[in-house]
Design an enzyme around this catalytic site. Structure first.
Site, PDB file in Angstrom:
ATOM      1  N   MET A 152       0.978  -1.291   0.111  1.00 65.44           N
ATOM      2  CA  MET A 152       0.171   0.007  -0.065  1.00 65.44           C
ATOM      3  C   MET A 152       0.867   1.194   0.068  1.00 65.44           C
ATOM      4  SD  MET A 152      -2.981  -1.304   0.024  1.00 65.44           S
ATOM      5  CE  MET A 152      -3.916  -0.111  -0.029  1.00 65.44           C
ATOM      6  N   PRO A 153       1.255   1.904  -1.059  1.00 61.49           N
ATOM      7  CA  PRO A 153       2.329   2.651  -1.454  1.00 61.49           C
ATOM      8  C   PRO A 153       2.151   3.918  -0.765  1.00 61.49           C
ATOM      9  CG  PRO A 153       0.702   2.856  -3.296  1.00 61.49           C
ATOM     10  CD  PRO A 153       0.093   1.575  -2.442  1.00 61.49           C
ATOM     11  N   CYS A 154       2.035   4.198   0.654  1.00 62.40           N
ATOM     12  CA  CYS A 154       2.087   5.475   1.282  1.00 62.40           C
ATOM     13  C   CYS A 154       3.427   6.409   0.992  1.00 62.40           C
ATOM     14  CB  CYS A 154       1.949   5.223   2.853  1.00 62.40           C
ATOM     15  SG  CYS A 154       3.210   4.259   3.705  1.00 62.40           S
ATOM     16  N   HIS A 155       4.444   5.712   0.449  1.00 67.63           N
ATOM     17  CA  HIS A 155       5.639   6.441   0.143  1.00 67.63           C
ATOM     18  C   HIS A 155       5.558   7.314  -0.955  1.00 67.63           C
ATOM     19  CE1 HIS A 155       5.713   2.724  -2.307  1.00 67.63           C
ATOM     20  NE2 HIS A 155       6.559   3.463  -3.253  1.00 67.63           N
ATOM     21  N   ARG A 156       4.229   7.111  -1.895  1.00 67.40           N
ATOM     22  CA  ARG A 156       4.105   8.007  -3.027  1.00 67.40           C
ATOM     23  C   ARG A 156       3.337   9.318  -2.552  1.00 67.40           C
ATOM     24  NH1 ARG A 156       1.929   3.004  -6.514  1.00 67.40           N
ATOM     25  NH2 ARG A 156       3.850   1.668  -6.377  1.00 67.40           N
TER      26      ARG A 156
END
Length: 238
Positions: A152-156
């Site tokens: 779940m790409p919270c780094h984006r």
């Protein structure tokens, strides 16, 4: 044929060839990627799963996963994460179980999951997209407590000023993930089947290197006669 001539023939046949330019640098880079991936995916990373999917990714040793279904999800997640970190995957297909996550946080994480690979959005964009434009700080808190980072790409998601914000694995890892995604192709087509896939699709593993073509978009692929893969569905992802 005399022994001398035979020896000379063997010597010519087995003589070493010069390595292509940049070969040593590519090998070193590949080895570094593997080391980086092993460092992140080794004893420091634990994957938890239920029968529905991956439920947590966190620093620490791997614990007991219980059911066979949970083990399958965790093993699949570890494989896909390794491919992702090696620049060989632009999407995740392993299911995720967010059933124990509060509704607001689940909405935030699902919206973050819609950010295209290689792109970024601001916390304010996420807040607006889920219908709570004034909840920017709450969005940041929800992302900071993401139980399934990487997949779940919270780094984006960044701050409005373009700075990185926070990240579970540290800002250096967040920066490296964004750099990795900017340099990883998203779509690849097979010249023999005329099918375009997302990088990481099972069909892509059967493509010969000389048949592999990188595309910027599904529309570009369609314009030269390629059709989207029915397995990884690049059109739906776009």
């Amino acid at each position: 044929m005399t022994a001398d001539r035979f020896d000379a023939l063997l010597a010519r046949h087995f003589r070493p060839e010069a390595l292509p330019a940049g070969f040593a640098a590519r090998v070193a880079r590949a080895a570094q990627i593997v080391r980086d991936g092993d460092d992140l995916l080794g004893s420091r990373l634990a994957i938890e799963a239920t029968s529905r999917g991956v439920s947590a990714i966190r620093p620490g040793p791997q614990g007991d996963l219980g059911t066979a279904a949970a083990r399958r999800h965790a093993e699949r997640a570890r494989l896909e994460l390794a491919e992702y970190l090696a620049g060989q995957r632009a999407f995740f297909s392993v299911p995720v179980d967010l059933s124990q996550v509060p509704a607001f946080q689940r909405n935030v994480l699902e919206m973050a999951g819609r950010i295209p690979f290689g792109e970024v959005r601001a916390y304010a964009w996420v807040a607006e997209a889920i219908g709570h434009p004034r909840a920017v700080r709450a969005v940041g808190t929800a992302l900071g407590r993401n139980p399934v980072p990487l997949i779940m790409p919270c780094h984006r998601v960044l701050r409005s000023d373009g700075s990185l914000g926070g990240y579970l694995f540290g800002l250096d890892v967040k920066r490296r993930l964004l750099e990795l995604e900017r340099s990883t192709p998203v779509l690849e087509g097979c010249a023999s089947t005329r099918i375009v896939c997302r990088v990481g699709c099972v069909h892509g593993r059967h493509m010969r290197p000389d048949n592999r073509i990188v595309f910027a978009s599904v529309d570009d692929a369609r314009s030269v006669g390629y059709r989207p893969c029915k397995v990884c569905r690049p059109s739906a992802a776009a």
